[in-house]
Design a protein around this motif. Structure first.
Motif, PDB file in Angstrom:
ATOM      1  N   ALA A   1       0.831  -1.210   0.000  1.00  0.00           N
ATOM      2  CA  ALA A   1       0.000   0.000   0.000  1.00  0.00           C
ATOM      3  C   ALA A   1       0.864   1.259   0.000  1.00  0.00           C
ATOM      4  O   ALA A   1       0.518   2.260  -0.635  1.00  0.00           O
ATOM      5  CB  ALA A   1      -0.942   0.005   1.197  1.00  0.00           C
ATOM      6  N   GLY A   2       2.006   1.243   0.686  1.00  0.00           N
ATOM      7  CA  GLY A   2       2.929   2.380   0.669  1.00  0.00           C
ATOM      8  C   GLY A   2       3.507   2.601  -0.712  1.00  0.00           C
ATOM      9  O   GLY A   2       3.627   3.735  -1.186  1.00  0.00           O
ATOM     10  N   SER A   3       3.847   1.518  -1.379  1.00  0.00           N
ATOM     11  CA  SER A   3       4.364   1.606  -2.747  1.00  0.00           C
ATOM     12  C   SER A   3       3.294   2.131  -3.697  1.00  0.00           C
ATOM     13  O   SER A   3       3.563   2.992  -4.542  1.00  0.00           O
ATOM     14  CB  SER A   3       4.848   0.230  -3.204  1.00  0.00           C
ATOM     15  N   GLU A   4       2.090   1.630  -3.541  1.00  0.00           N
ATOM     16  CA  GLU A   4       0.972   2.078  -4.379  1.00  0.00           C
ATOM     17  C   GLU A   4       0.701   3.570  -4.171  1.00  0.00           C
ATOM     18  O   GLU A   4       0.432   4.304  -5.128  1.00  0.00           O
ATOM     19  CB  GLU A   4      -0.270   1.263  -4.025  1.00  0.00           C
ATOM     20  N   ALA A   5       0.780   4.033  -2.927  1.00  0.00           N
ATOM     21  CA  ALA A   5       0.556   5.450  -2.632  1.00  0.00           C
ATOM     22  C   ALA A   5       1.610   6.313  -3.322  1.00  0.00           C
ATOM     23  O   ALA A   5       1.290   7.337  -3.927  1.00  0.00           O
ATOM     24  CB  ALA A   5       0.578   5.688  -1.119  1.00  0.00           C
ATOM     25  N   PHE A   6       2.872   5.890  -3.248  1.00  0.00           N
ATOM     26  CA  PHE A   6       3.915   6.668  -3.921  1.00  0.00           C
ATOM     27  C   PHE A   6       3.691   6.692  -5.426  1.00  0.00           C
ATOM     28  O   PHE A   6       3.778   7.745  -6.062  1.00  0.00           O
ATOM     29  CB  PHE A   6       5.316   6.127  -3.621  1.00  0.00           C
ATOM     30  N   ASN A   7       3.402   5.549  -6.003  1.00  0.00           N
ATOM     31  CA  ASN A   7       3.186   5.481  -7.448  1.00  0.00           C
ATOM     32  C   ASN A   7       1.994   6.321  -7.893  1.00  0.00           C
ATOM     33  O   ASN A   7       1.995   6.866  -8.996  1.00  0.00           O
ATOM     34  CB  ASN A   7       3.032   4.031  -7.906  1.00  0.00           C
ATOM     35  N   ALA A   8       0.992   6.453  -7.034  1.00  0.00           N
ATOM     36  CA  ALA A   8      -0.177   7.263  -7.365  1.00  0.00           C
ATOM     37  C   ALA A   8       0.136   8.751  -7.341  1.00  0.00           C
ATOM     38  O   ALA A   8      -0.383   9.514  -8.159  1.00  0.00           O
ATOM     39  CB  ALA A   8      -1.316   6.951  -6.393  1.00  0.00           C
ATOM     40  N   ILE A   9       1.012   9.175  -6.430  1.00  0.00           N
ATOM     41  CA  ILE A   9       1.276  10.606  -6.259  1.00  0.00           C
ATOM     42  C   ILE A   9       2.431  11.113  -7.125  1.00  0.00           C
ATOM     43  O   ILE A   9       2.488  12.283  -7.476  1.00  0.00           O
ATOM     44  CB  ILE A   9       1.513  10.937  -4.769  1.00  0.00           C
ATOM     45  N   ARG A  10       3.341  10.229  -7.494  1.00  0.00           N
ATOM     46  CA  ARG A  10       4.556  10.639  -8.214  1.00  0.00           C
ATOM     47  C   ARG A  10       4.312  11.456  -9.471  1.00  0.00           C
ATOM     48  O   ARG A  10       4.995  12.465  -9.679  1.00  0.00           O
ATOM     49  CB  ARG A  10       5.417   9.424  -8.531  1.00  0.00           C
ATOM     50  N   PRO A  11       3.354  11.114 -10.324  1.00  0.00           N
ATOM     51  CA  PRO A  11       3.183  11.902 -11.550  1.00  0.00           C
ATOM     52  C   PRO A  11       2.868  13.380 -11.315  1.00  0.00           C
ATOM     53  O   PRO A  11       3.163  14.220 -12.161  1.00  0.00           O
ATOM     54  CB  PRO A  11       2.016  11.209 -12.271  1.00  0.00           C
ATOM     55  N   GLY A  12       2.303  13.710 -10.172  1.00  0.00           N
ATOM     56  CA  GLY A  12       1.962  15.101  -9.875  1.00  0.00           C
ATOM     57  C   GLY A  12       3.041  15.875  -9.152  1.00  0.00           C
ATOM     58  O   GLY A  12       2.856  17.046  -8.813  1.00  0.00           O
ATOM     59  N   LEU A  13       4.185  15.252  -8.921  1.00  0.00           N
ATOM     60  CA  LEU A  13       5.263  15.901  -8.169  1.00  0.00           C
ATOM     61  C   LEU A  13       6.402  16.333  -9.087  1.00  0.00           C
ATOM     62  O   LEU A  13       6.610  15.755 -10.138  1.00  0.00           O
ATOM     63  CB  LEU A  13       5.817  14.932  -7.111  1.00  0.00           C
ATOM     64  N   ASP A  14       7.127  17.332  -8.630  1.00  0.00           N
ATOM     65  CA  ASP A  14       8.325  17.801  -9.331  1.00  0.00           C
ATOM     66  C   ASP A  14       9.535  17.337  -8.514  1.00  0.00           C
ATOM     67  O   ASP A  14       9.704  17.751  -7.367  1.00  0.00           O
ATOM     68  CB  ASP A  14       8.293  19.320  -9.432  1.00  0.00           C
ATOM     69  N   SER A  15      10.382  16.507  -9.109  1.00  0.00           N
ATOM     70  CA  SER A  15      11.520  15.939  -8.373  1.00  0.00           C
ATOM     71  C   SER A  15      12.570  16.982  -7.988  1.00  0.00           C
ATOM     72  O   SER A  15      13.431  16.711  -7.165  1.00  0.00           O
ATOM     73  CB  SER A  15      12.179  14.821  -9.184  1.00  0.00           C
ATOM     74  N   ASN A  16      12.489  18.166  -8.558  1.00  0.00           N
ATOM     75  CA  ASN A  16      13.455  19.216  -8.225  1.00  0.00           C
ATOM     76  C   ASN A  16      13.029  20.068  -7.034  1.00  0.00           C
ATOM     77  O   ASN A  16      13.830  20.820  -6.503  1.00  0.00           O
ATOM     78  CB  ASN A  16      13.685  20.118  -9.443  1.00  0.00           C
ATOM     79  N   GLU A  17      11.775  19.955  -6.635  1.00  0.00           N
ATOM     80  CA  GLU A  17      11.266  20.755  -5.521  1.00  0.00           C
ATOM     81  C   GLU A  17      11.263  19.958  -4.220  1.00  0.00           C
ATOM     82  O   GLU A  17      10.971  18.769  -4.228  1.00  0.00           O
ATOM     83  CB  GLU A  17       9.823  21.194  -5.790  1.00  0.00           C
ATOM     84  N   PRO A  18      11.534  20.615  -3.103  1.00  0.00           N
ATOM     85  CA  PRO A  18      11.418  19.952  -1.801  1.00  0.00           C
ATOM     86  C   PRO A  18       9.964  19.547  -1.550  1.00  0.00           C
ATOM     87  O   PRO A  18       9.032  20.167  -2.050  1.00  0.00           O
ATOM     88  CB  PRO A  18      11.853  21.019  -0.800  1.00  0.00           C
ATOM     89  N   ILE A  19       9.799  18.508  -0.757  1.00  0.00           N
ATOM     90  CA  ILE A  19       8.474  17.969  -0.452  1.00  0.00           C
ATOM     91  C   ILE A  19       8.300  17.877   1.053  1.00  0.00           C
ATOM     92  O   ILE A  19       9.193  17.428   1.765  1.00  0.00           O
ATOM     93  CB  ILE A  19       8.302  16.572  -1.091  1.00  0.00           C
ATOM     94  N   GLU A  20       7.130  18.312   1.524  1.00  0.00           N
ATOM     95  CA  GLU A  20       6.751  18.173   2.926  1.00  0.00           C
ATOM     96  C   GLU A  20       5.716  17.060   3.037  1.00  0.00           C
ATOM     97  O   GLU A  20       4.833  16.949   2.187  1.00  0.00           O
ATOM     98  CB  GLU A  20       6.091  19.446   3.450  1.00  0.00           C
ATOM     99  N   ILE A  21       5.825  16.272   4.095  1.00  0.00           N
ATOM    100  CA  ILE A  21       4.855  15.217   4.372  1.00  0.00           C
ATOM    101  C   ILE A  21       4.024  15.641   5.572  1.00  0.00           C
ATOM    102  O   ILE A  21       4.563  15.905   6.653  1.00  0.00           O
ATOM    103  CB  ILE A  21       5.549  13.868   4.680  1.00  0.00           C
ATOM    104  N   ASP A  22       2.712  15.700   5.375  1.00  0.00           N
ATOM    105  CA  ASP A  22       1.781  16.119   6.419  1.00  0.00           C
ATOM    106  C   ASP A  22       1.007  14.893   6.918  1.00  0.00           C
ATOM    107  O   ASP A  22       0.333  14.216   6.142  1.00  0.00           O
ATOM    108  CB  ASP A  22       0.818  17.154   5.850  1.00  0.00           C
ATOM    109  N   PHE A  23       1.114  14.606   8.213  1.00  0.00           N
ATOM    110  CA  PHE A  23       0.454  13.457   8.823  1.00  0.00           C
ATOM    111  C   PHE A  23      -0.921  13.797   9.398  1.00  0.00           C
ATOM    112  O   PHE A  23      -1.592  12.930   9.946  1.00  0.00           O
ATOM    113  CB  PHE A  23       1.331  12.881   9.945  1.00  0.00           C
ATOM    114  N   ASP A  24      -1.347  15.045   9.285  1.00  0.00           N
ATOM    115  CA  ASP A  24      -2.631  15.470   9.846  1.00  0.00           C
ATOM    116  C   ASP A  24      -3.769  14.620   9.278  1.00  0.00           C
ATOM    117  O   ASP A  24      -3.871  14.420   8.072  1.00  0.00           O
ATOM    118  CB  ASP A  24      -2.876  16.953   9.535  1.00  0.00           C
ATOM    119  N   GLY A  25      -4.614  14.105  10.154  1.00  0.00           N
ATOM    120  CA  GLY A  25      -5.756  13.300   9.736  1.00  0.00           C
ATOM    121  C   GLY A  25      -5.475  11.810   9.635  1.00  0.00           C
ATOM    122  O   GLY A  25      -6.384  11.029   9.384  1.00  0.00           O
TER     123      GLY A  25
END
Length: 102
Positions: A18-42
């Motif tokens: 499920a963790g792998s699936e989540a990453f694969n689902a979100i990756r196309p919308g991300l820019d690999s050159n920009e920093p990323i924040e992970i929010d655990f809220d909710g």
């Protein structure tokens, strides 16, 4: 800075696949050159295997430019030290940096 809200994957995050699936689902919308924040809220709970799989793929993909936003979630706070001690790579650096701020 891009922010990934983990609650979009559910409030109970379990299993390595499920963790792998989540990453694969979100990756196309991300820019690999920009920093990323992970929010655990909710998020109610996250297992070490889910977070390990998600963070490993994410940090390898963008070179470790990942920050974990501060949280009081007991599940996350219990999982992070496990990952930080078990690894010797970019994931460990991201986790240790986050733990110092929490």
């Amino acid at each position: 800075m891009q922010t990934i809200s983990l609650k979009k994957f559910g409030n109970v995050l379990i299993s390595r696949p499920a963790g792998s699936e989540a990453f694969n689902a979100i990756r196309p919308g991300l820019d690999s050159n920009e920093p990323i924040e992970i929010d655990f809220d909710g998020v109610l709970t996250v297992t070490p295997s889910w977070l390990d799989e998600f963070l490993t793929q994410l940090t390898n993909w963008n070179g470790g430019k990942v920050d974990l936003l501060p949280t009081k979630n007991a599940s996350v706070l219990a999982t992070l030290p496990v990952l930080g001690e078990a690894r010797q790579d970019l994931v460990a650096e991201v986790v240790k940096r986050a733990l110092r701020r929490m």
